[in-house]
Write a protein that holds these residues in place. Structure first.
Motif, PDB file in Angstrom:
ATOM      1  N   THR A   1      32.956  30.369  24.922  1.00 59.88           N
ATOM      2  CA  THR A   1      31.549  29.965  24.933  1.00 59.88           C
ATOM      3  C   THR A   1      31.305  28.556  25.440  1.00 59.88           C
ATOM      4  O   THR A   1      30.169  28.159  25.600  1.00 59.88           O
ATOM      5  N   CYS A   2      32.344  27.794  25.675  1.00 60.57           N
ATOM      6  CA  CYS A   2      32.152  26.412  26.105  1.00 60.57           C
ATOM      7  C   CYS A   2      33.004  26.109  27.339  1.00 60.57           C
ATOM      8  O   CYS A   2      33.983  25.371  27.245  1.00 60.57           O
TER       9      CYS A   2
ATOM     10  N   PRO B   1      26.156  24.916  23.594  1.00 67.44           N
ATOM     11  CA  PRO B   1      25.603  24.907  22.235  1.00 67.44           C
ATOM     12  C   PRO B   1      26.626  25.257  21.168  1.00 67.44           C
ATOM     13  O   PRO B   1      26.542  24.754  20.051  1.00 67.44           O
ATOM     14  N   ALA B   2      27.605  26.112  21.479  1.00 65.02           N
ATOM     15  CA  ALA B   2      28.603  26.474  20.473  1.00 65.02           C
ATOM     16  C   ALA B   2      29.453  25.271  20.088  1.00 65.02           C
ATOM     17  O   ALA B   2      29.749  25.060  18.913  1.00 65.02           O
ATOM     18  N   LEU B   3      29.845  24.484  21.079  1.00 63.04           N
ATOM     19  CA  LEU B   3      30.638  23.296  20.786  1.00 63.04           C
ATOM     20  C   LEU B   3      29.823  22.268  20.021  1.00 63.04           C
ATOM     21  O   LEU B   3      30.299  21.687  19.039  1.00 63.04           O
ATOM     22  N   ARG B   4      28.592  22.048  20.458  1.00 68.22           N
ATOM     23  CA  ARG B   4      27.747  21.068  19.761  1.00 68.22           C
ATOM     24  C   ARG B   4      27.503  21.490  18.308  1.00 68.22           C
ATOM     25  O   ARG B   4      27.533  20.662  17.396  1.00 68.22           O
TER      26      ARG B   4
ATOM     27  N   GLU C   1      21.205  14.292  18.571  1.00 64.98           N
ATOM     28  CA  GLU C   1      20.415  15.287  19.294  1.00 64.98           C
ATOM     29  C   GLU C   1      19.989  16.416  18.357  1.00 64.98           C
ATOM     30  O   GLU C   1      18.827  16.819  18.324  1.00 64.98           O
ATOM     31  N   GLY C   2      20.953  16.918  17.556  1.00 62.51           N
ATOM     32  CA  GLY C   2      20.632  17.999  16.630  1.00 62.51           C
ATOM     33  C   GLY C   2      19.637  17.578  15.570  1.00 62.51           C
ATOM     34  O   GLY C   2      18.713  18.321  15.230  1.00 62.51           O
ATOM     35  N   ALA C   3      19.807  16.367  15.039  1.00 62.46           N
ATOM     36  CA  ALA C   3      18.895  15.878  14.002  1.00 62.46           C
ATOM     37  C   ALA C   3      17.472  15.768  14.531  1.00 62.46           C
ATOM     38  O   ALA C   3      16.503  16.064  13.817  1.00 62.46           O
ATOM     39  N   ALA C   4      17.332  15.340  15.793  1.00 63.33           N
ATOM     40  CA  ALA C   4      15.997  15.211  16.391  1.00 63.33           C
ATOM     41  C   ALA C   4      15.316  16.560  16.540  1.00 63.33           C
ATOM     42  O   ALA C   4      14.080  16.635  16.592  1.00 63.33           O
ATOM     43  N   MET C   5      16.106  17.633  16.582  1.00 72.22           N
ATOM     44  CA  MET C   5      15.546  18.978  16.734  1.00 72.22           C
ATOM     45  C   MET C   5      15.143  19.594  15.401  1.00 72.22           C
ATOM     46  O   MET C   5      14.654  20.715  15.360  1.00 72.22           O
TER      47      MET C   5
ATOM     48  N   ALA D   1      23.553  29.038  11.611  1.00 71.30           N
ATOM     49  CA  ALA D   1      22.304  28.274  11.626  1.00 71.30           C
ATOM     50  C   ALA D   1      22.380  27.131  12.633  1.00 71.30           C
ATOM     51  O   ALA D   1      21.395  26.817  13.324  1.00 71.30           O
ATOM     52  N   LEU D   2      23.555  26.495  12.745  1.00 71.68           N
ATOM     53  CA  LEU D   2      23.727  25.418  13.710  1.00 71.68           C
ATOM     54  C   LEU D   2      23.726  25.949  15.140  1.00 71.68           C
ATOM     55  O   LEU D   2      23.173  25.326  16.052  1.00 71.68           O
ATOM     56  N   ARG D   3      24.347  27.097  15.343  1.00 68.59           N
ATOM     57  CA  ARG D   3      24.322  27.692  16.680  1.00 68.59           C
ATOM     58  C   ARG D   3      22.894  28.040  17.105  1.00 68.59           C
ATOM     59  O   ARG D   3      22.502  27.839  18.256  1.00 68.59           O
ATOM     60  N   GLN D   4      22.124  28.565  16.147  1.00 61.76           N
ATOM     61  CA  GLN D   4      20.731  28.877  16.468  1.00 61.76           C
ATOM     62  C   GLN D   4      19.964  27.615  16.818  1.00 61.76           C
ATOM     63  O   GLN D   4      19.122  27.609  17.733  1.00 61.76           O
ATOM     64  N   LEU D   5      20.245  26.522  16.098  1.00 60.60           N
ATOM     65  CA  LEU D   5      19.572  25.253  16.364  1.00 60.60           C
ATOM     66  C   LEU D   5      19.759  24.830  17.811  1.00 60.60           C
ATOM     67  O   LEU D   5      18.785  24.450  18.491  1.00 60.60           O
ATOM     68  N   PHE D   6      20.987  24.896  18.307  1.00 58.84           N
ATOM     69  CA  PHE D   6      21.268  24.416  19.659  1.00 58.84           C
ATOM     70  C   PHE D   6      20.972  25.456  20.739  1.00 58.84           C
ATOM     71  O   PHE D   6      20.908  25.119  21.917  1.00 58.84           O
TER      72      PHE D   6
END
Length: 347
Positions: A19-20, A32-35, A75-79, A328-333
């Protein structure tokens, strides 16, 4: 090393290769998977950023810079702004909410993390203050419509419009100390009464009852008042010393006055079965913040601490609602944040 990856997910070695492709082609942006995985390691497993970079390098030969990892977390926190706003709305509408606060080292200075939570929601707020100014800035407690369970910290009392419930786990610890160390017999009696009352509540719940009988409540309150009266005999009013300020009382005396002045809040769990006996839920939520501090030693910036707490709100809420944290994190990114449903806030 790979603790936390659920069995139904792809194994770690395939996470990147499948995926990355960016790790095989450095010029491409990280997928997104790595992030998601990096944020999981940093904000859930509490692995320091430098060690996450080392892990990626040793496991995949991927030279991901520490600055890049920090940028991924920011980046994730801003989302998560929309998610955090949704949690605030749900908390305000909850029947029962829990609150607690704990210290956190940020830029080598002590700041305060305020947590408000239910069985299905968690929200953290970072502030330089511990009192009502910080609670107002959080934007939740002053708007609550239900019961607020807390440990008796004086700042919560400024919200007179709220219905309060006090943590009796705290009371039992204080009563045990007053009875065993200070020889206050009334304290042992009160500890016994609170414990017996909780057992009555548990028995009633097991029998699918929604309240204690009026006779039970009358007996409990009568016993409570008798014990309080005995406590006042053992702890008469402090004689003024003539010095400025309020006369200093002993810890058992202060405990007695709290139990006397806020008897309804102490016994809230007995008169309202949606209110728990203690505030352990919120204490568990703030404990994770302390664990992160023990591992990392604190945060170097306000932005880093706030990003961490935003992720902690997200991951804690997801876990409480039965959602896989990594998913949930994967969905976020991939598509934006997972959004929580309204959840019952009872014990």
């Amino acid at each position: 090393m790979w603790v936390g990856i659920e069995r139904h997910q792809h194994p770690p070695h395939s996470l990147v290769s499948l995926t990355c492709p960016s790790l095989r082609h450095p010029k491409r942006s990280y997928g997104p998977a790595l992030r998601a995985y990096v944020c999981y390691l940093v904000t859930r497993q509490h692995i320091p950023v430098a060690r996450v970079a080392e892990l990626l390098r040793d496991s995949y030969g991927a030279p991901v810079a520490t600055g890049t990892i920090v940028a991924m977390v920011k980046e994730g926190a801003a989302m998560l702004e929309q998610f955090l706003a949704r949690v605030k709305e749900l908390l305000i509408d909850s029947d029962v909410a829990h609150a607690d606060e704990t210290g956190l080292r940020v830029e080598a200075h002590l700041q305060w993390v305020h947590a408000v939570s239910t069985t299905g929601l968690t929200l953290y707020h970072l502030d330089e203050e511990r009192g009502t100014e910080a609670m107002d800035a959080m934007g939740v407690i002053e708007h609550l419509r239900g019961v607020l369970v807390h440990d008796g910290w004086a700042s919560y009392r400024t919200y007179e419009n709220l219905t309060h419930g006090l943590c009796n786990a705290h009371h039992l610890r204080e009563l045990d100390a007053a009875g065993d160390i200070d020889g206050q017999g009334w304290a042992n009696d009160m500890a016994g009464l609170l414990t017996d009352t909780w057992l009555q509540v548990l028995e009633a719940k097991t029998a699918d009852k929604h309240a204690l009988s009026s006779n039970q409540l009358a007996e409990i309150r009568a016993s409570y008042d008798v014990i309080i009266a005995a406590g006042h005999v053992a702890n008469p009013p402090v004689v003024p010393s003539g010095k400025r300020g309020r006369p200093k009382r002993t810890k058992p005396h202060n405990l007695l006055l709290r139990l006397d002045n806020y008897a309804e809040d102490v016994l809230r769990f007995a008169t309202d079965f949606t209110v728990p006996f203690d505030n352990n839920l919120s204490e568990r939520d703030v404990r994770m913040v302390k664990i992160a501090q023990k591992i990392s030693g604190g945060f170097r910036s306000d932005d880093g601490a706030r990003a961490f707490l935003a992720f902690r709100s997200y991951l804690s809420t997801a876990a409480k609602q039965g959602v896989n944290r990594l998913e949930a994190l994967r969905q976020l990114f991939n598509d934006g944040p997972w959004m929580p449903a309204a959840a019952e806030a009872g014990p």
